[in-house]
Design a protein around this motif. Structure first.
Motif, PDB file in Angstrom:
ATOM      1  N   ALA A 146      -1.724  -8.347  -1.570  1.00 52.06           N
ATOM      2  CA  ALA A 146      -2.771  -8.735  -2.517  1.00 52.06           C
ATOM      3  C   ALA A 146      -3.234 -10.162  -2.248  1.00 52.06           C
ATOM      4  O   ALA A 146      -4.430 -10.477  -2.355  1.00 52.06           O
ATOM      5  N   ALA A 147      -2.292 -11.027  -1.870  1.00 50.02           N
ATOM      6  CA  ALA A 147      -2.647 -12.415  -1.565  1.00 50.02           C
ATOM      7  C   ALA A 147      -3.544 -12.507  -0.340  1.00 50.02           C
ATOM      8  O   ALA A 147      -4.260 -13.500  -0.159  1.00 50.02           O
ATOM      9  N   LYS A 148      -3.520 -11.471   0.503  1.00 49.38           N
ATOM     10  CA  LYS A 148      -4.376 -11.450   1.692  1.00 49.38           C
ATOM     11  C   LYS A 148      -5.684 -10.703   1.455  1.00 49.38           C
ATOM     12  O   LYS A 148      -6.445 -10.474   2.392  1.00 49.38           O
ATOM     13  N   GLY A 149      -5.914 -10.305   0.209  1.00 49.76           N
ATOM     14  CA  GLY A 149      -7.188  -9.697  -0.135  1.00 49.76           C
ATOM     15  C   GLY A 149      -7.208  -8.189  -0.198  1.00 49.76           C
ATOM     16  O   GLY A 149      -8.276  -7.587  -0.368  1.00 49.76           O
ATOM     17  N   TYR A 150      -6.031  -7.558  -0.100  1.00 46.43           N
ATOM     18  CA  TYR A 150      -5.975  -6.100  -0.134  1.00 46.43           C
ATOM     19  C   TYR A 150      -5.798  -5.597  -1.568  1.00 46.43           C
ATOM     20  O   TYR A 150      -5.213  -6.285  -2.411  1.00 46.43           O
ATOM     21  N   GLN A 151      -6.292  -4.399  -1.817  1.00 44.38           N
ATOM     22  CA  GLN A 151      -6.059  -3.725  -3.089  1.00 44.38           C
ATOM     23  C   GLN A 151      -4.957  -2.695  -2.849  1.00 44.38           C
ATOM     24  O   GLN A 151      -5.167  -1.704  -2.147  1.00 44.38           O
ATOM     25  N   VAL A 152      -3.794  -2.937  -3.423  1.00 44.80           N
ATOM     26  CA  VAL A 152      -2.620  -2.119  -3.130  1.00 44.80           C
ATOM     27  C   VAL A 152      -2.392  -1.097  -4.240  1.00 44.80           C
ATOM     28  O   VAL A 152      -2.273  -1.461  -5.412  1.00 44.80           O
TER      29      VAL A 152
ATOM     30  N   ALA B 143      -5.764 -11.129   7.259  1.00 41.70           N
ATOM     31  CA  ALA B 143      -6.491 -11.144   5.990  1.00 41.70           C
ATOM     32  C   ALA B 143      -7.407  -9.925   5.941  1.00 41.70           C
ATOM     33  O   ALA B 143      -7.907  -9.454   6.968  1.00 41.70           O
ATOM     34  N   ALA B 144      -7.611  -9.389   4.748  1.00 40.53           N
ATOM     35  CA  ALA B 144      -8.448  -8.197   4.598  1.00 40.53           C
ATOM     36  C   ALA B 144      -9.845  -8.456   5.141  1.00 40.53           C
ATOM     37  O   ALA B 144     -10.432  -9.519   4.907  1.00 40.53           O
ATOM     38  N   ALA B 145     -10.360  -7.472   5.884  1.00 42.52           N
ATOM     39  CA  ALA B 145     -11.693  -7.618   6.471  1.00 42.52           C
ATOM     40  C   ALA B 145     -12.755  -7.736   5.392  1.00 42.52           C
ATOM     41  O   ALA B 145     -13.768  -8.418   5.567  1.00 42.52           O
ATOM     42  N   SER B 146     -12.522  -7.074   4.274  1.00 41.88           N
ATOM     43  CA  SER B 146     -13.430  -7.178   3.136  1.00 41.88           C
ATOM     44  C   SER B 146     -12.602  -7.111   1.862  1.00 41.88           C
ATOM     45  O   SER B 146     -11.559  -6.448   1.834  1.00 41.88           O
TER      46      SER B 146
ATOM     47  N   GLY C 163      12.550  -5.639  10.228  1.00 36.19           N
ATOM     48  CA  GLY C 163      13.418  -6.412   9.367  1.00 36.19           C
ATOM     49  C   GLY C 163      13.178  -6.399   7.885  1.00 36.19           C
ATOM     50  O   GLY C 163      14.112  -6.284   7.127  1.00 36.19           O
ATOM     51  N   SER C 164      11.954  -6.521   7.406  1.00 35.55           N
ATOM     52  CA  SER C 164      11.795  -6.692   5.968  1.00 35.55           C
ATOM     53  C   SER C 164      10.359  -6.473   5.547  1.00 35.55           C
ATOM     54  O   SER C 164       9.442  -6.389   6.373  1.00 35.55           O
ATOM     55  N   GLY C 165      10.163  -6.411   4.230  1.00 36.54           N
ATOM     56  CA  GLY C 165       8.819  -6.338   3.693  1.00 36.54           C
ATOM     57  C   GLY C 165       8.014  -7.577   4.032  1.00 36.54           C
ATOM     58  O   GLY C 165       6.804  -7.506   4.261  1.00 36.54           O
ATOM     59  N   ALA C 166       8.692  -8.729   4.075  1.00 40.62           N
ATOM     60  CA  ALA C 166       7.995  -9.965   4.434  1.00 40.62           C
ATOM     61  C   ALA C 166       7.463  -9.882   5.859  1.00 40.62           C
ATOM     62  O   ALA C 166       6.346 -10.337   6.150  1.00 40.62           O
ATOM     63  N   ALA C 167       8.253  -9.280   6.760  1.00 42.94           N
ATOM     64  CA  ALA C 167       7.792  -9.109   8.139  1.00 42.94           C
ATOM     65  C   ALA C 167       6.594  -8.168   8.180  1.00 42.94           C
ATOM     66  O   ALA C 167       5.649  -8.373   8.953  1.00 42.94           O
ATOM     67  N   LEU C 168       6.626  -7.140   7.333  1.00 40.40           N
ATOM     68  CA  LEU C 168       5.501  -6.209   7.286  1.00 40.40           C
ATOM     69  C   LEU C 168       4.235  -6.923   6.827  1.00 40.40           C
ATOM     70  O   LEU C 168       3.167  -6.765   7.430  1.00 40.40           O
ATOM     71  N   VAL C 169       4.347  -7.710   5.771  1.00 41.49           N
ATOM     72  CA  VAL C 169       3.181  -8.453   5.284  1.00 41.49           C
ATOM     73  C   VAL C 169       2.639  -9.357   6.389  1.00 41.49           C
ATOM     74  O   VAL C 169       1.427  -9.508   6.560  1.00 41.49           O
ATOM     75  N   GLY C 170       3.548  -9.935   7.170  1.00 39.66           N
ATOM     76  CA  GLY C 170       3.129 -10.805   8.254  1.00 39.66           C
ATOM     77  C   GLY C 170       2.341 -10.097   9.337  1.00 39.66           C
ATOM     78  O   GLY C 170       1.592 -10.737  10.085  1.00 39.66           O
ATOM     79  N   GLU C 171       2.494  -8.775   9.443  1.00 43.44           N
ATOM     80  CA  GLU C 171       1.750  -8.003  10.440  1.00 43.44           C
ATOM     81  C   GLU C 171       0.283  -7.831  10.047  1.00 43.44           C
ATOM     82  O   GLU C 171      -0.547  -7.478  10.882  1.00 43.44           O
ATOM     83  N   PHE C 172      -0.026  -8.054   8.779  1.00 46.38           N
ATOM     84  CA  PHE C 172      -1.380  -7.831   8.297  1.00 46.38           C
ATOM     85  C   PHE C 172      -2.228  -9.091   8.422  1.00 46.38           C
ATOM     86  O   PHE C 172      -1.826 -10.157   7.950  1.00 46.38           O
TER      87      PHE C 172
END
Length: 249
Positions: free
Chosen positions: A119-125, A94-97, A83-92
């Motif tokens: 980025a809000a979940k701790g990833y470097q994009v 929080a970053a393990a590190s 469905g959307s980028g928001a759904a994609l973000v929801g699949e992630f």
């Protein structure tokens, strides 16, 4: 009779930043790869050396269309968001590190949903432009028919397409069907009456919405339950929607 007239074309980028990103991906510099459109797969392949994704990289895609393009390139997706980028973000999770690296080849007009959400979940994009949307050259007969009621319905599958349709002019008798919340919001902002929004950003849902409207036009459909801001690209919810016209994420 159904006519398909793309209102936009997506032009691939084959410049140094994209080639460098593909090289870094092959070298194992990223833990994740995010793909929101078949065009992103095409752009990564266009460098000439093929798409090399190391086995340890987790690949998350939006929609079956993108998943199919990735499989054709020789790689199975690890996760398919709908469905959307928001759904994609929801699949992630929080970053393990902190600083876990994600490669995101996107449209030049991509909304910030994916990079900001990750980025809000701790990833470097690392976001790199893979393709750009441009208005297509339409046959004057098509634009005349749209303005004068020659079509019983028109299907809008991105915010950019909604803006173009409004600029051309849509006859009041023509029923307007949209693919998702951002397109609906943009169509209404541009002055169009939206008669129905598809239940999901897929071919099947769009077809069902068109048939429902033509069978029982009724009044304009309700506002989206939880509308998102209109996004500036044909970017990519479920990429099984008619390519390249996809609702932005």
């Amino acid at each position: 009779m159904v006519e398909h007239h793309p209102f936009v074309e997506l032009r691939l980028h084959e410049d140094a930043p994209l080639r460098d990103a593909a090289r870094d991906l092959a070298a194992g510099e990223f833990e994740h790869l995010v793909l929101t459109s078949p065009r992103a797969v095409d752009a990564l392949l266009a460098g000439g050396s093929g798409l090399v994704i190391p086995p340890g990289v987790i690949v998350t895609v939006v929609g079956e269309g993108t998943a199919s393009a990735l499989r054709s390139a020789g790689r199975q997706p690890d996760r398919i968001a709908s469905g959307s980028g928001a759904a994609l973000v929801g699949e992630f999770p929080a970053a393990a590190s902190p600083g876990t690296r994600v490669l995101f080849p996107s449209s030049a007009a991509a909304a910030p949903t994916v990079p900001e959400g990750l980025a809000a979940k701790g990833y470097q994009v690392a976001q790199v432009v893979a393709y750009s949307p441009h208005p297509a050259d339409l046959d004057p007969q098509v634009t005349d028919s749209l303005r004068t009621g020659g079509y019983a319905a028109v299907v809008l599958t991105s915010s950019m397409i909604a803006r173009i349709a409004a600029q051309i002019g849509v006859h009041p008798s023509t029923r307007v069907i949209t693919i998702g919340d951002p397109t609906t919001a943009q169509a209404r902002t541009a002055g169009l009456t939206v008669h129905r929004q598809a239940d999901a950003p897929t071919d099947r849902a769009l077809a069902e919405a068109v048939l429902a409207v033509l069978a029982d036009p009724g009044p304009a459909g309700p506002e989206p339950a939880d509308p998102e801001p209109a996004d500036p690209e044909p970017a990519e919810p479920d990429s099984s929607a008619p390519d390249p016209e996809e609702d932005p994420s």
